[in-house]
Design an enzyme around this catalytic site. Structure first.
Site, PDB file in Angstrom:
ATOM      1  N   CYS A   1       0.898  -1.377  -0.088  1.00 46.38           N
ATOM      2  CA  CYS A   1       0.023  -0.025  -0.047  1.00 46.38           C
ATOM      3  C   CYS A   1       1.002   1.251   0.204  1.00 46.38           C
ATOM      4  O   CYS A   1       1.494   1.567  -1.040  1.00 46.38           O
ATOM      5  CB  CYS A   1      -0.949  -0.033   1.269  1.00 46.38           C
ATOM      6  SG  CYS A   1      -2.284   0.985   1.066  1.00 46.38           S
TER       7      CYS A   1
ATOM      8  N   ARG B   1     -12.427   6.171  -3.413  1.00 50.73           N
ATOM      9  CA  ARG B   1     -11.389   5.007  -2.943  1.00 50.73           C
ATOM     10  C   ARG B   1     -11.757   3.781  -3.312  1.00 50.73           C
ATOM     11  O   ARG B   1     -12.958   3.507  -3.260  1.00 50.73           O
ATOM     12  CB  ARG B   1     -11.523   5.183  -1.139  1.00 50.73           C
ATOM     13  CG  ARG B   1     -10.384   6.022  -0.654  1.00 50.73           C
ATOM     14  CD  ARG B   1     -10.455   5.913   0.830  1.00 50.73           C
ATOM     15  NE  ARG B   1      -9.539   5.072   1.632  1.00 50.73           N
ATOM     16  CZ  ARG B   1      -8.182   5.571   1.674  1.00 50.73           C
ATOM     17  NH1 ARG B   1      -7.913   6.731   1.637  1.00 50.73           N
ATOM     18  NH2 ARG B   1      -7.274   4.744   2.269  1.00 50.73           N
TER      19      ARG B   1
ATOM     20  N   HIS C   1      -3.714  -5.959   1.769  1.00 50.26           N
ATOM     21  CA  HIS C   1      -3.843  -6.029   2.990  1.00 50.26           C
ATOM     22  C   HIS C   1      -4.384  -7.583   3.363  1.00 50.26           C
ATOM     23  O   HIS C   1      -4.637  -8.086   2.564  1.00 50.26           O
ATOM     24  CB  HIS C   1      -4.244  -4.892   3.916  1.00 50.26           C
ATOM     25  CG  HIS C   1      -4.036  -3.466   3.629  1.00 50.26           C
ATOM     26  ND1 HIS C   1      -2.970  -3.082   3.961  1.00 50.26           N
ATOM     27  CD2 HIS C   1      -4.643  -2.577   2.948  1.00 50.26           C
ATOM     28  CE1 HIS C   1      -2.889  -1.884   3.514  1.00 50.26           C
ATOM     29  NE2 HIS C   1      -3.964  -1.632   2.792  1.00 50.26           N
TER      30      HIS C   1
END
Lengths: 465, 254
Positions: free
Chosen positions: B93, B126, B189
């Site tokens: 990320c 997002r 993640h």
């Protein structure tokens, strides 16, 4: 009493009808849909209704402790003889808040309430706060929670900041021990009261967690802590620019663990709370500070808490056969760590069921399980550990990395039956949000079943998801 | 025999359970009788890449990311030669974005380290959700969770995997992450490694080869829980009914 317009009346009427139908059709408890309906009919409904509250509106925000703090506020105000409006557990988004107001309206379009105690979700706060125009905003703490919804903790901070800045007259009752909130105070102009703890009350298992906010927002230097309570909570100061924890107006002193719970003194008054979780000291203190800031003397505060059950239906104890089952909600790393600390402090052998879901209301991302320090579970004396829920394998995998054996179960009713029939008789069930309702339900059914000699099957209720 | 795992700036870049990746690298070595040491480098501490065999760079908030970029500026050359020499890096990320040329937000452009041939542009929407990849580094699909505002463009570079479900680098490219030498840059993640043990072993094998020479193939482990946790997500997103319900659920107002 102000007269309200026909549009608001129609909105209230339709909202109430919706609620009635939801209940009649057994579609949950109707916490949010009435608000949605009312808002579609009259977008200004919340401003109209919040204007009818007699003496004051108190809002509670923060990652952990919202519901408990709000309930303490409500109880304490009722003990003062006030009529209080409160929103239902978890119904803390715009629709939920509107529902609470709409359903409290009486015949003739009158809202009889001296105070409104409203817990507000951080994400919804920017929208809700200007409409409510609160007299006091309680801020409990900020930590990572549902990162898929909030983005990152800094975004939560910015959201809360712009929300409280939109109501510059509202007094902030702030946990001064939280470094995030310390920054917030420095960046806002609102009037304020600060509360805090300066004694060591939290054990190592409670403290152990990723430090959220190790750096000064103003100069970038690493914060220095004279004492860490847990997470980023503690006695901090910045060696770089001199930023420091604000001096609390209300301090909990002489905090003592007693047989039934905790006791402490604030402003020379002794307060006892019936809970074994030390973080409720913070919640109680938050409520006390908030009440003082709106001009309540606090004389009846201790008495009002005497009978308060800190469980809020989120935490409950069930007796099934000879087994005692405790149900706990843990929905973010900080909360989970506190629960582990509590489980570890129970010296009796125990069995454990960890129930982890990843529905929208839980947060779809379960990476946070790895931010919880599970090594303390090894010392907790658990005999059997079951993992349940949609992400039971993830939970099991997390435990595997601490060298803890667990067993994944698809059917938690069966698992609970097994744990309560043969086991240590001391069962802890830890769930996240969406697991709470079904777990509560199953435990209640098992309790009934056991009472009815094991033959009672509640088929008509088992369809609830 | 021992490998050293360097965790870069855990005090700044510690979002989303990066500890899981560290624990996974360490334990999977130990389970095979290989010693492992984790060295966390807090911001401000000096580090020497010559001591490190695996480097993990996690994600942080934008504010923290900028602090990191300032710090990393000082070790940029060392980091670059570590990578060119075949050093193993997992950048997740924020770490992935930092290793690129730059990260352009709405207001400004944060220069990156220029180690990976990629750059990132911020967009207001997002990209959040579970993601499943088909990666050449793993027989099993790679599962994880993505949550990023940046869109990363990798040009001609080799992606980490093809997106089977989810958004990936830019939402439209159909690919996720970037592989460059022994670096994996990715948005996943979850944390990434525990549920995708083949990726973990791939990184460890490259690190062992670099340190001890020869060709390494690590002994297989009985990854029962790992496979269950992985398969559970894959099965879920193979089920069209479920995907549909999840999509619709997102747009309901209550």
């Amino acid at each position: 009493m102000k007269k309200i317009g026909w549009r608001s009346r129609l909105a209230i009427c339709c909202g109430k009808l919706t609620s009635t139908w939801i209940r009649r059709l057994h579609r949950g408890n109707g916490g949010t849909l009435p608000g949605y309906v009312a808002r579609r009919i009259d977008p200004g409904i919340l401003t109209v209704l919040s204007g009818m509250v007699g003496e004051g509106i108190l809002v509670v925000m923060g990652t952990n402790g919202k519901t408990t703090t709000n309930r303490i506020l409500c109880e304490a105000l009722r003990a003062e003889g006030k009529k209080v409006l409160i929103n239902e557990t978890g119904a803390n988004m715009l629709n939920g808040v509107i529902s609470a107001f709409v359903l409290a309206v009486e015949k003739g379009g009158i809202l009889k309430a001296d105070y409104a105690c409203i817990e507000v979700d951080e994400n919804a706060s920017v929208e809700i706060l200007p409409k409510l125009g609160p007299d006091c905003v309680v801020l409990t703490n900020i930590s990572r929670d549902q990162l898929d919804r909030f983005g990152e903790v800094d975004l939560t901070y910015e959201t809360i900041k712009s929300a409280v800045q939109s109501v510059p007259g509202a007094c902030l009752a702030v946990n001064g021990d939280d470094a995030f909130l310390g920054f917030l105070l420095a960046e806002c102009e609102n009037p304020r009261v600060v509360y805090g703890i300066e004694e060591e009350v939290f054990d190592v298992a409670a403290r152990s967690e990723v430090l959220e906010n190790a750096f000064c927002r103003f100069c970038g230097a690493r914060l220095h802590y004279d004492l860490v309570h847990y997470g980023q909570l503690g006695l901090y100061r910045c060696p770089g620019c001199g930023f420091a924890r604000p001096r609390p107006d209300y301090r909990a002193e002489d905090i003592a663990r007693e047989e039934e719970g905790y006791s402490f003194t604030v402003e020379g008054r002794t307060v006892g709370i019936r809970t074994v979780s030390p973080y409720h000291v913070y919640n109680t203190l938050a409520a006390y500070g908030a009440l003082r800031s709106v001009g309540i003397s606090g004389e009846r505060f201790a008495k009002a808490l005497g009978s308060l059950d800190f469980g809020n239906n989120r935490e409950g104890t069930f007796t099934i056969g000879r087994a005692r089952v405790q149900l706990h909600l843990a929905k973010n790393p900080m909360g989970f760590q506190q629960k582990l600390s509590m489980i570890r402090s129970d010296s009796k052998p125990k069995d454990l069921l960890l129930f982890i879901n990843d529905r929208a209301q839980d947060g779809r991302d379960i990476s946070w399980l790895w931010d919880v320090d599970f090594q303390y579970l090894k010392e907790a004396g658990s005999v059997q550990i079951f993992t349940g829920g949609a992400r039971r394998y993830d939970m099991g995998l997390r435990l595997k990395y601490e060298g803890i054996e667990s067993q994944a179960v698809a059917d938690i009713r069966e698992a609970l039956r097994r744990l309560t029939n043969k086991g240590t008789g001391n069962v802890y069930v830890v769930v996240n949000y969406s697991g709470l309702y079904p777990a509560n339900h199953i435990l209640e059914e098992l309790m009934e079943e056991e009472k009815g000699g094991g033959h009672f099957e509640a088929d008509h209720r088992s369809s609830v998801s | 025999m021992k490998l050293t795992i360097g965790h870069l700036y855990p005090d700044l870049l510690n979002l989303y359970g990066d500890q899981g990746n560290i624990k996974c690298l360490m334990r999977r070595l130990q389970w095979r009788g290989i010693e492992a040491e984790v060295k966390p480098f807090l911001s401000g501490e000096s580090l020497d890449f010559a001591d490190l065999d695996v480097v993990l760079l996690g994600g942080g908030s934008d504010r923290e990311q900028e602090l990191v970029c300032r710090q990393l500026g000082e070790i940029r050359r060392d980091f670059g030669s570590y990578v060119e020499d075949g050093g193993v890096v997992l950048a997740v990320c924020g770490g992935y974005q930092i290793l690129g040329d730059y990260y352009r937000t709405a207001e400004k452009e944060i220069p990156g380290l220029g180690i990976l041939p990629a750059y990132t542009k911020w967009e207001p929407r997002r990209l959040v959700g579970n993601i499943i990849l088909d990666s050449p580094l793993s027989l099993a699909p790679v599962v994880g969770f993505e949550n990023h505002g940046g869109r990363t463009y990798i040009g001609e570079g080799a992606p980490f995997g093809r997106v089977l479900f989810g958004y990936g680098n830019t939402r439209t490219s159909g690919y996720e992450g970037l592989r460059y030498k022994n670096v994996i840059g990715t948005y996943l993640h979850g944390p990434l490694l525990p549920k995708n043990p083949e990726i973990c072993d791939y990184l460890l094998e490259r690190a062992l080869e670099r340190k001890f020479g020869g060709v390494w193939k690590l002994r297989r482990l009985p990854d029962r829980l790992e496979r269950q946790a992985n398969a559970c997500m894959v099965e879920r997103y193979c089920d069209r009914g479920y995907v549909w319900r999840e999509r619709v659920g997102r747009y309901l107002p209550f």
